[in-house]
Design a protein around this motif. Sequence first.
Motif, PDB file in Angstrom:
ATOM      1  N   PRO A 165       5.504  -8.626  -2.693  1.00  0.00           N
ATOM      2  CA  PRO A 165       6.927  -8.914  -2.456  1.00  0.00           C
ATOM      3  C   PRO A 165       7.863  -7.952  -3.180  1.00  0.00           C
ATOM      4  O   PRO A 165       8.942  -7.634  -2.672  1.00  0.00           O
ATOM      5  CB  PRO A 165       7.095 -10.353  -2.981  1.00  0.00           C
ATOM      6  N   ARG A 166       7.473  -7.479  -4.368  1.00  0.00           N
ATOM      7  CA  ARG A 166       8.324  -6.524  -5.089  1.00  0.00           C
ATOM      8  C   ARG A 166       8.356  -5.182  -4.364  1.00  0.00           C
ATOM      9  O   ARG A 166       9.413  -4.561  -4.235  1.00  0.00           O
ATOM     10  CB  ARG A 166       7.815  -6.343  -6.518  1.00  0.00           C
ATOM     11  N   PHE A 167       7.209  -4.732  -3.884  1.00  0.00           N
ATOM     12  CA  PHE A 167       7.206  -3.443  -3.178  1.00  0.00           C
ATOM     13  C   PHE A 167       7.912  -3.570  -1.822  1.00  0.00           C
ATOM     14  O   PHE A 167       8.584  -2.635  -1.374  1.00  0.00           O
ATOM     15  CB  PHE A 167       5.775  -2.929  -3.035  1.00  0.00           C
TER      16      PHE A 167
ATOM     17  N   PHE B  23      -7.303  -5.294   3.665  1.00  0.00           N
ATOM     18  CA  PHE B  23      -6.125  -5.518   4.504  1.00  0.00           C
ATOM     19  C   PHE B  23      -6.142  -4.702   5.793  1.00  0.00           C
ATOM     20  O   PHE B  23      -5.183  -4.721   6.548  1.00  0.00           O
ATOM     21  CB  PHE B  23      -4.842  -5.238   3.710  1.00  0.00           C
ATOM     22  N   GLY B  24      -7.223  -3.933   6.024  1.00  0.00           N
ATOM     23  CA  GLY B  24      -7.342  -3.226   7.291  1.00  0.00           C
ATOM     24  C   GLY B  24      -6.632  -1.903   7.363  1.00  0.00           C
ATOM     25  O   GLY B  24      -6.381  -1.386   8.454  1.00  0.00           O
ATOM     26  N   GLY B  25      -6.268  -1.329   6.211  1.00  0.00           N
ATOM     27  CA  GLY B  25      -5.633  -0.015   6.204  1.00  0.00           C
ATOM     28  C   GLY B  25      -4.134  -0.093   5.979  1.00  0.00           C
ATOM     29  O   GLY B  25      -3.518  -1.161   5.993  1.00  0.00           O
ATOM     30  N   LEU B  26      -3.541   1.082   5.784  1.00  0.00           N
ATOM     31  CA  LEU B  26      -2.121   1.153   5.426  1.00  0.00           C
ATOM     32  C   LEU B  26      -1.223   0.521   6.489  1.00  0.00           C
ATOM     33  O   LEU B  26      -0.309  -0.244   6.173  1.00  0.00           O
ATOM     34  CB  LEU B  26      -1.717   2.617   5.206  1.00  0.00           C
ATOM     35  N   GLN B  27      -1.479   0.839   7.778  1.00  0.00           N
ATOM     36  CA  GLN B  27      -0.615   0.304   8.834  1.00  0.00           C
ATOM     37  C   GLN B  27      -0.599  -1.216   8.822  1.00  0.00           C
ATOM     38  O   GLN B  27       0.475  -1.840   8.867  1.00  0.00           O
ATOM     39  CB  GLN B  27      -1.095   0.804  10.206  1.00  0.00           C
ATOM     40  N   ALA B  28      -1.791  -1.806   8.760  1.00  0.00           N
ATOM     41  CA  ALA B  28      -1.873  -3.271   8.761  1.00  0.00           C
ATOM     42  C   ALA B  28      -1.222  -3.842   7.506  1.00  0.00           C
ATOM     43  O   ALA B  28      -0.537  -4.878   7.563  1.00  0.00           O
ATOM     44  CB  ALA B  28      -3.332  -3.715   8.852  1.00  0.00           C
ATOM     45  N   TYR B  29      -1.393  -3.179   6.378  1.00  0.00           N
ATOM     46  CA  TYR B  29      -0.793  -3.653   5.124  1.00  0.00           C
ATOM     47  C   TYR B  29       0.737  -3.618   5.221  1.00  0.00           C
ATOM     48  O   TYR B  29       1.423  -4.580   4.836  1.00  0.00           O
ATOM     49  CB  TYR B  29      -1.289  -2.797   3.963  1.00  0.00           C
ATOM     50  N   LEU B  30       1.254  -2.513   5.738  1.00  0.00           N
ATOM     51  CA  LEU B  30       2.710  -2.388   5.874  1.00  0.00           C
ATOM     52  C   LEU B  30       3.279  -3.492   6.763  1.00  0.00           C
ATOM     53  O   LEU B  30       4.291  -4.121   6.436  1.00  0.00           O
ATOM     54  CB  LEU B  30       3.073  -1.019   6.444  1.00  0.00           C
TER      55      LEU B  30
ATOM     56  N   ASP C  12       1.638  -6.414   8.099  1.00  0.00           N
ATOM     57  CA  ASP C  12       1.245  -7.811   7.871  1.00  0.00           C
ATOM     58  C   ASP C  12       1.613  -8.317   6.486  1.00  0.00           C
ATOM     59  O   ASP C  12       1.883  -9.509   6.314  1.00  0.00           O
ATOM     60  CB  ASP C  12      -0.266  -7.986   8.068  1.00  0.00           C
ATOM     61  N   VAL C  13       1.617  -7.434   5.495  1.00  0.00           N
ATOM     62  CA  VAL C  13       1.849  -7.879   4.119  1.00  0.00           C
ATOM     63  C   VAL C  13       3.275  -7.561   3.661  1.00  0.00           C
ATOM     64  O   VAL C  13       3.968  -8.414   3.106  1.00  0.00           O
ATOM     65  CB  VAL C  13       0.815  -7.245   3.162  1.00  0.00           C
ATOM     66  N   LEU C  14       3.735  -6.338   3.907  1.00  0.00           N
ATOM     67  CA  LEU C  14       5.085  -5.971   3.480  1.00  0.00           C
ATOM     68  C   LEU C  14       6.150  -6.317   4.513  1.00  0.00           C
ATOM     69  O   LEU C  14       7.346  -6.245   4.217  1.00  0.00           O
ATOM     70  CB  LEU C  14       5.158  -4.473   3.156  1.00  0.00           C
ATOM     71  N   GLY C  15       5.727  -6.691   5.738  1.00  0.00           N
ATOM     72  CA  GLY C  15       6.706  -7.025   6.776  1.00  0.00           C
ATOM     73  C   GLY C  15       7.487  -5.810   7.250  1.00  0.00           C
ATOM     74  O   GLY C  15       8.674  -5.894   7.578  1.00  0.00           O
TER      75      GLY C  15
END
Length: 257
Positions: free
Chosen positions: A135-137, A228-235, A237-240
């Motif tokens: 959430p901070r990032f 998390f399945g890589g940078l794209q998925a992380y961006l 799914d996790v960072l929104g």
Amino acid sequence: MPHPPLPLQPPEPSRAFPLAGATNFRDLGGYVGHGGRAVKWRRLFRSDHLAGLTPEDQAVLAELGVARAVDFRGKAESAAYAYALPGVAYHPLHIEPTVVQRALELQRTGRQLTAQDAVGLMQDTYRGFVRDNAPRFAGLFRLLLASDAPTVFHCTAGKDRTGFAAALILLTLGVPRDVVMHDYLLTNTLYQRPPGMGSHAPEEVLRVLWRVQEEFLDAALHMVDNDFGGLQAYLVDVLGFDAAAQKELAGRYLQAA
């Protein structure tokens, strides 16, 4: 007929700034990202904490146009070394430090901390950035999208919380991972540990805790890839941070083609 001289390439702007009150203040500009477009200079800065800046240092930041400071330090850290810079909006995104507490816990069990213990603690800390502090990032990315006003983001030493944030930004802008790692490791050239800090631990442990190693950032990036399945998925799914937001970020921070 002699050939006309080739036009001289203008020198690249300075990346690092030897400030009196911050040794790890530097620009993320110039790295080549998506489509061969370089990151704009004088938009994104990373640093160690800013509480020790001299009036001359503050004048350098003013000349650079720095308008926002994002502080990743924990609540006690930022309270102990608070600062306010004229004309610079302050945005705290607290990430509590965990390494020192966990090192103390290990020592309380009667164990003498080794350099290898310290490496493991740092790797766990970086995995915590990915998992627990997303959430901070995400908050940093929202700020960068809201405006491209020149921004400095920092923690205490400007190496771990800040290092992961810088890596996320550069990777999202398409900068290759080896170049991102090179930027991350510049801390070891620039950062000067404050005298007397952490003097109760063995020097071999302090050398790990006050520097950076590829294994630290790799621990975080491997978690992004494997959990998390890589940078794209992380961006997304996790960072929104969806494809449209990523395109907008590139438009703001990469030079025009």
